[in-house]
Design a protein around this motif. Sequence first.
Motif: not given
Length: 400
Positions: A64, A140, A167, A232, A234, A252, A254, A273, A306
């Motif tokens: 990411h 992503h 995500a 994922a 978020h 995932i 995140e 994450v 990030d």
Amino acid sequence: MHTTIQPQSPPLAGITGRRVLGAAGLGPATLGFRDGSVAPQAPQSGPCLDAGDLLVLPGIVDIHGDAFERAVMPRPGVSFPYPGALLDVDRQLLANGITTEFHGVTLSWEGGLRGEAYALRMFETIAQLRPVLGAAHKVHLRFEAYHLAGVQTALSWMAAGRVDLLAINDHLPMMARRMGDERKMQQYAERAECDVETFRSRLRAASGNAQEVPEAMSRLIAAARDAGLPVASHDDPDLATRQHYHRRGCRIAEFPLTVEAATLARQLGDDIVFGAPNVVRGTSHTGAPNATEMVAAGLCTVLASDYNYPAPLQAAFRLAQLGVLDLPGAWKLVSRNPARAAGLRDRGTLAPGQRADAILVDDRQPGLPRVCATIVNGELKHAAAFLPLVDLADAGTLAA
């Protein structure tokens, strides 16, 4: 006047060094390269990079990173052509030891930098520049949950193989709470390339999709899973949200916003994450859990750049310096673990059969590791120091 263009150097036969991170930890080793992968045995001849006392580590896998947005739009409303911007980003990645990058491309109701047109430019530019890019560039897709008009677009992108990780994001409630904050609204509007009132209208229109969002996201997640993509969620704020997304196949978590959400993710066997900048700075810029504490508690399996490409390298060394983990353990957070979370079984470790993605790091100055060279797929793509090449047929005994 004639200019002579030197031919490319021959592919590396391997690398040798006194501090190579392998399956057994750090130690002297000579690794052979064959067809872009680590060979089962050390090479007997050919050019071999001599790392000496530099650390030889697996390349960083960043699942990411959206710092590319600053290359594309360095100031609000000021955009640059994607080819030059992405080429600059590629150089940043290599210089910071990132050999595989998942660009966090957002598809949102906001429009502008996080709208469909910019995403398409990213796809087209990656395809166009692939022969000259040094790192492996992947996408992503950060899909904003309330953007129902974009669901079909996202489905078509996944079906076409343009997306490597999905995500589910939901920043709308946070933005809605800031509706009366003129400064924030202006920032959002500039990024969206519209005036403030137009942005507020877009926000209100998206808010009206609330009842249809759960079904639409379930459809999107199911399509991603059918396509074999990792998914994922978020900014999970609570237990219910993490449980909800886990059941739908989002394995995932995140940037979970609470320790409780991270704890549940760990109990469920999901990857967790956190941001590497959080470790480097010692705190989250949004008030999320402290990433260093999460690592220490076993509640973080992956660190991502990030918004700052240097952060994964620096974070791993900082964790080792603080004694939270030893360097091999910390390095898993930025290499092996993110590769596995993203479904990439061919990289993340320097083991036979794995991609020959490696970086050479000068760690003599505490707290300030420096990447001296980056090897991607067995080829030297970046060098910031003189590194001797030796021919193993003539070199006698090297590191073993």
